[in-house]
Scaffold this motif. Structure first.
Motif, mmCIF file in Angstrom:
data_model
loop_
_atom_site.group_PDB
_atom_site.id
_atom_site.type_symbol
_atom_site.label_atom_id
_atom_site.label_comp_id
_atom_site.label_asym_id
_atom_site.label_seq_id
_atom_site.Cartn_x
_atom_site.Cartn_y
_atom_site.Cartn_z
ATOM 1 N N GLN A 184 0.658 -1.158 0.002
ATOM 2 C CA GLN A 184 0.326 0.257 0.318
ATOM 3 C C GLN A 184 0.897 1.532 -0.179
ATOM 4 O O GLN A 184 0.331 2.205 -0.214
ATOM 5 C CB GLN A 184 -0.667 0.132 1.461
ATOM 6 N N ASP A 185 1.876 1.138 -0.220
ATOM 7 C CA ASP A 185 2.856 2.214 -0.152
ATOM 8 C C ASP A 185 3.435 2.255 -1.323
ATOM 9 O O ASP A 185 4.403 2.852 -1.116
ATOM 10 C CB ASP A 185 4.291 2.321 0.909
ATOM 11 N N ARG A 186 2.833 1.700 -2.378
ATOM 12 C CA ARG A 186 3.554 2.815 -3.390
ATOM 13 C C ARG A 186 2.658 3.790 -4.514
ATOM 14 O O ARG A 186 1.425 3.280 -4.128
ATOM 15 C CB ARG A 186 3.344 1.334 -4.628
ATOM 16 N N SER A 239 -8.492 -1.051 -7.020
ATOM 17 C CA SER A 239 -8.569 -2.641 -6.410
ATOM 18 C C SER A 239 -8.773 -2.502 -4.859
ATOM 19 O O SER A 239 -8.726 -2.394 -3.733
ATOM 20 C CB SER A 239 -7.460 -3.371 -6.305
ATOM 21 N N PRO A 240 -9.587 -3.796 -4.935
ATOM 22 C CA PRO A 240 -10.344 -3.637 -3.214
ATOM 23 C C PRO A 240 -9.595 -3.901 -2.336
ATOM 24 O O PRO A 240 -9.673 -3.932 -1.472
ATOM 25 C CB PRO A 240 -11.635 -4.561 -3.618
ATOM 26 N N VAL A 241 -8.747 -5.304 -2.920
ATOM 27 C CA VAL A 241 -7.570 -5.631 -2.429
ATOM 28 C C VAL A 241 -6.125 -5.650 -3.388
ATOM 29 O O VAL A 241 -5.686 -5.630 -3.753
ATOM 30 C CB VAL A 241 -7.695 -6.934 -2.472
ATOM 31 N N PRO A 242 -4.935 -4.850 -2.090
ATOM 32 C CA PRO A 242 -4.057 -4.253 -2.212
ATOM 33 C C PRO A 242 -3.271 -5.950 -2.629
ATOM 34 O O PRO A 242 -3.677 -6.467 -1.832
ATOM 35 C CB PRO A 242 -3.232 -3.220 -0.879
ATOM 36 N N ALA A 243 -2.421 -5.363 -3.714
ATOM 37 C CA ALA A 243 -1.494 -6.831 -4.244
ATOM 38 C C ALA A 243 -0.533 -6.588 -2.782
ATOM 39 O O ALA A 243 0.529 -5.402 -3.175
ATOM 40 C CB ALA A 243 -1.179 -7.201 -5.139
ATOM 41 N N PRO A 244 -0.286 -7.769 -2.528
ATOM 42 C CA PRO A 244 1.713 -7.664 -1.542
ATOM 43 C C PRO A 244 2.680 -7.564 -2.166
ATOM 44 O O PRO A 244 2.432 -8.361 -3.054
ATOM 45 C CB PRO A 244 1.554 -8.607 -0.632
ATOM 46 N N ARG A 277 -1.785 -10.531 -12.627
ATOM 47 C CA ARG A 277 -2.272 -10.746 -10.778
ATOM 48 C C ARG A 277 -1.199 -11.702 -10.727
ATOM 49 O O ARG A 277 -0.728 -10.806 -9.301
ATOM 50 C CB ARG A 277 -3.829 -11.923 -10.446
ATOM 51 N N SER A 278 -0.023 -12.307 -10.910
ATOM 52 C CA SER A 278 0.980 -12.828 -9.947
ATOM 53 C C SER A 278 1.870 -11.640 -10.196
ATOM 54 O O SER A 278 3.507 -11.439 -9.312
ATOM 55 C CB SER A 278 1.586 -13.667 -10.740
#
Length: 566
Positions: A280-282, A294-299, A330-331
């Protein structure tokens, strides 16, 4: 005479008009005579641009499929299908349908993704038209030079004096003819002849509105609605499966974020108020993320790692193409590896499958392939034409990894059994690749990965200590990752859902799987793996990250038990 010369346009204008006219004429010739040999379903077919304003698929004694033209300016497309027996004259519904059912696997490749066939055909026709245009222009130039030499300077001067003052009149007349022809053929939609009734079998498909003619039209209309039903079922099936993959990936990202948060809390680092979670820091979207919210931040992946997506044993199931595309995105894959068996029988008609899978991988992501026993040299050529890196027994460096591999030494053909065209056994191929890996270790540096189709081929390399990690397919089930010899072996399951005696296209009858691996650029080893599994009921599982065992340590002298080059 002087007044007439003043009315003549300058020389550069006359030459410009002449060149444009010749180019347009050559382009018209090239377009209307373009042709290409491609596949249509299970058959080879000749595609030709015609002046007949229809799309006509000629099935020989089976009849024709007639539809509205997809081209402008009243041009049409004729597709002549080969390999239809000319002596098929009797209408025997049970036997005919039985024969068609044997080709159902290949027909479904077409109905599964007709847009890929259309795109491939359009590209081939455009390329052929361009070549024909250039050749025609070259012929015209040669003829012009020959006529110019025959006429001589004096006669050329007389003709120029006669035609130069009329340059614009001649140009206007030619343009008027072209405008009248274009407007008369392109302003009104062209329809088929009224005696062709729309075939209900194509309702809801890419050929909706087309008509069947010929003695088998009634039989096909009556019975092959099953094929149209399969097409609709297949399209909806993979659409839902792809949506389920997206949902499963969101759930996996949430699990990973929760695990990382708990780990930070356990370390005493997660209690700071307002701390942002991983990923979330990008300031912008990272690899594998869409530009929108996006509802889910990508780790974020661990630092100093390369993310690799692995597919294998696709067996022409182009229905999986959108799911592979989603997995790449997604990957955040920086490299895609294909462990072979992209096709079923390695034929020309299956090149459309190679083309379809190629669209799943962005141009800036390397795509490396080790062809399997169900592929062929034709498959390899099609993959290279799509910009893929096809391994051929040497080492390539891609995305920071040093990869060794080769096509499978065996070739399997339906109805023809398994042979060894290179007169090399799997054991001999394994020893050859082992020697290459050991030579690399003594020279340029140790390889990071051995990519082969059949796991047994990598055995000698793993036992030698020259191969730290081997990736394969072929078994249609996951094996590992596990320590073998001094290295680690991982066998990816089938991405096409292929299983013995079952269709590998259409809705899945066997689970389909992909794998995501993380490679550490510091330790030069693979450190994590997660598996993506699509079940026949369209349920999708995106597994948690699993640790990859590390290669076994070599003996102290570093050479004991190694079958390196002599």
């Amino acid at each position: 005479m002087a007044q007439q010369e003043r009315k003549s346009p300058p020389r550069w204008a006359r030459w410009g008009v002449a060149v444009v006219a010749v180019v347009l004429a050559c382009a018209f010739f090239g377009t209307t005579t373009a042709r290409a040999e491609l596949s249509l379903g299970p058959h080879q077919a000749l595609y030709e641009v015609t002046g007949d304003p229809h799309l006509v698929i000629d099935l020989g004694p089976l009849g024709r499929i007639v539809a509205d033209t997809p081209l402008p300016l009243g041009l049409g497309v004729s597709i002549t299908v080969h390999e239809i027996p000319a002596d098929l004259t009797a209408v025997d519904a049970p036997r005919t349908l039985d024969a068609l059912s044997r080709d159902l696997d290949s027909y479904l490749q077409f109905f599964d993704s007709p847009e890929q066939t259309v795109a491939t055909a359009a590209q081939a026709l455009v390329q052929d038209a361009a070549v024909r245009t250039v050749v025609a222009f070259g012929v015209v130039v040669c003829l012009f030079l020959a006529v110019r030499a025959v006429l001589g300077a004096r006669r050329r001067g007389e003709l120029a004096a006669l035609l130069a003052p009329r340059t614009w009149q001649l140009t206007g007349a030619a343009a008027l003819v072209v405008v009248i022809w274009v407007t008369s053929t392109g302003s009104t939609p062209v329809r088929r002849a009224p005696d062709y009734a729309d075939s209900t079998v194509f309702a809801g498909t890419a050929l909706e509105g087309a008509a069947l003619t010929g003695r088998l039209a009634g039989v096909i209309d009556t019975y092959s609605g099953q094929l149209a039903g399969l097409y609709r079922s297949n399209s909806g099936y993979y659409l839902i499966a792809n949506e389920n993959l997206t949902d499963a990936w969101d759930a996996a990202d949430m699990r990973e974020l929760d695990q990382l948060a708990r780990l930070e809390e356990a370390r005493g680092e997660g209690a700071a108020g307002g701390r942002r979670g991983p990923g979330q820091d990008r300031s912008g979207p990272g690899p594998g993320e869409t530009a929108g919210p996006s509802p889910v931040p990508a780790p974020s992946p661990p630092p100093d790692t390369v993310t690799v997506l692995v597919v294998s044993d696709l067996h022409c199931n182009t229905g999986m193409t959108p799911l592979v595309r989603t997995a790449v995105r997604r990957s955040g894959a920086e490299l895609v590896l294909n462990a072979g068996d992209t096709t079923i029988n390695g034929t020309d008609v299956e090149n459309v499958c190679v083309d379809s899978f190629a669209t799943a991988v962005p141009d800036d992501v390397p795509f490396v392939v080790s062809d399997g026993n169900h592929d062929s040299q034709l498959t390899s050529a099609a993959e290279r034409s799509q910009g893929q890196i096809v391994l051929g027994g040497g080492v390539v460096e891609v995305a920071g990894l040093r990869i060794l591999g080769d096509r499978d030494p065996m070739e399997t053909r339906i109805g023809g059994g398994t042979t060894s065209p290179r007169k090399e056994t799997s054991a001999q191929a394994g020893e050859r690749l082992r020697d290459v890996a050991c030579e690399e270790q003594q020279g340029a540096g140790k390889i990071d990965l051995l990519l082969v189709h059949t796991p047994a081929v990598g055995g000698p390399g793993l036992q030698s200590g020259c191969v730290p990690f081997q990736l394969s397919g072929h078994m249609h089930r996951r094996i590992g990752p596990e320590q073998v010899g001094y290295g680690v072996r991982y066998v990816n399951s089938t991405t096409g859902g292929a299983s013995l005696g079952r269709l590998s296209v259409g809705p899945l009858q066997y689970p389909a799987a992909m794998s995501v691996l993380r490679f550490s650029t510091v330790s030069r080893t693979f450190v994590q793996v997660r598996e993506i599994v699509v079940a026949p009921d369209r349920a999708v599982t995106v597994g948690d990250w699993e640790p990859v065992p590390q290669p076994a340590p070599l003996p102290i002298d570093g050479r004991e038990g190694r079958a390196g080059p002599r």
